[in-house]
Design a protein around this motif. Structure first.
Motif, mmCIF file in Angstrom:
data_model
loop_
_atom_site.group_PDB
_atom_site.id
_atom_site.type_symbol
_atom_site.label_atom_id
_atom_site.label_comp_id
_atom_site.label_asym_id
_atom_site.label_seq_id
_atom_site.Cartn_x
_atom_site.Cartn_y
_atom_site.Cartn_z
ATOM 1 N N GLN A 51 1.089 -5.203 4.463
ATOM 2 C CA GLN A 51 0.503 -3.863 4.491
ATOM 3 C C GLN A 51 -0.971 -3.960 4.907
ATOM 4 N N HIS A 70 -1.321 0.401 3.146
ATOM 5 C CA HIS A 70 -1.254 0.476 1.687
ATOM 6 C C HIS A 70 -1.856 1.819 1.283
ATOM 7 N N ASP A 112 4.528 -6.454 -2.650
ATOM 8 C CA ASP A 112 5.814 -5.762 -2.810
ATOM 9 C C ASP A 112 6.814 -6.153 -1.723
ATOM 10 N N VAL A 168 -4.664 -3.083 4.480
ATOM 11 C CA VAL A 168 -5.506 -2.593 3.389
ATOM 12 C C VAL A 168 -6.893 -2.183 3.871
#
Length: 161
Positions: free
Chosen positions: A114, A34, A110, A116
């Protein structure tokens, strides 16, 4: 999303992560991190924290393990789902002479998983030469499973070995 689909999707993210590290390929790494992710290490007794632009500059500046002929040692030790959009992965990999244990926190945003947060510890292993003259980096700090094997980690869902 079923647990099986989540595990498969996370495993694909981890494969891209490993590919990005082995080839020092920040285009691949940008696909899995991200933009607001953080990188943390305290192996030397002080906390190092980087944002993604600084981390990617460091990756771009180093020669890739692939270009130096180093074998891959990356393995997924565990994936644990905390819920439908939050997961944790424990992985190992090497960028000789360093061997890493990475704790990766992932979120599903989204439409994709991802990373993070990357929190890791590393050990430095000196290169050793075997009797035939082959140089290799020796890893003896813990047993590892074959690449792709997952450790059952519990939580709301886990993959079997």
């Amino acid at each position: 999303m079923s647990h099986g689909v989540a595990f498969a999707d996370i495993a694909a993210v981890l494969d891209t992560y490993f590919d990005g590290l082995h080839h020092s390929d920040t285009a691949r790494l940008r696909r899995v991190f991200h933009p607001e992710a953080r990188y943390h290490c305290a192996t030397d007794g002080t906390l190092l924290t980087l944002d993604m632009p600084e981390y990617f500059r460091r990756v771009d500046a180093r020669p890739s393990p692939a270009s130096q002929g180093h074998a891959r040692t990356d393995q997924v030790l565990a994936i644990d789902l905390a819920g439908p959009v939050t997961a944790f992965a424990k992985v190992v990999c090497s960028i000789p002479p360093r061997h890493f244990i990475d704790f990766l926190t992932l979120v599903h945003l989204d439409g994709r998983w991802q990373i993070v947060a990357k929190v890791f510890h590393f050990t430095v292993q000196p290169a050793q030469t075997d009797p035939h003259g082959w140089e290799s980096s020796v890893r003896g700090d813990h047993p590892l499973r074959p690449r792709g094997a997952l450790h059952e980690a519990g939580g709301t869902g886990s993959a079997g070995t």
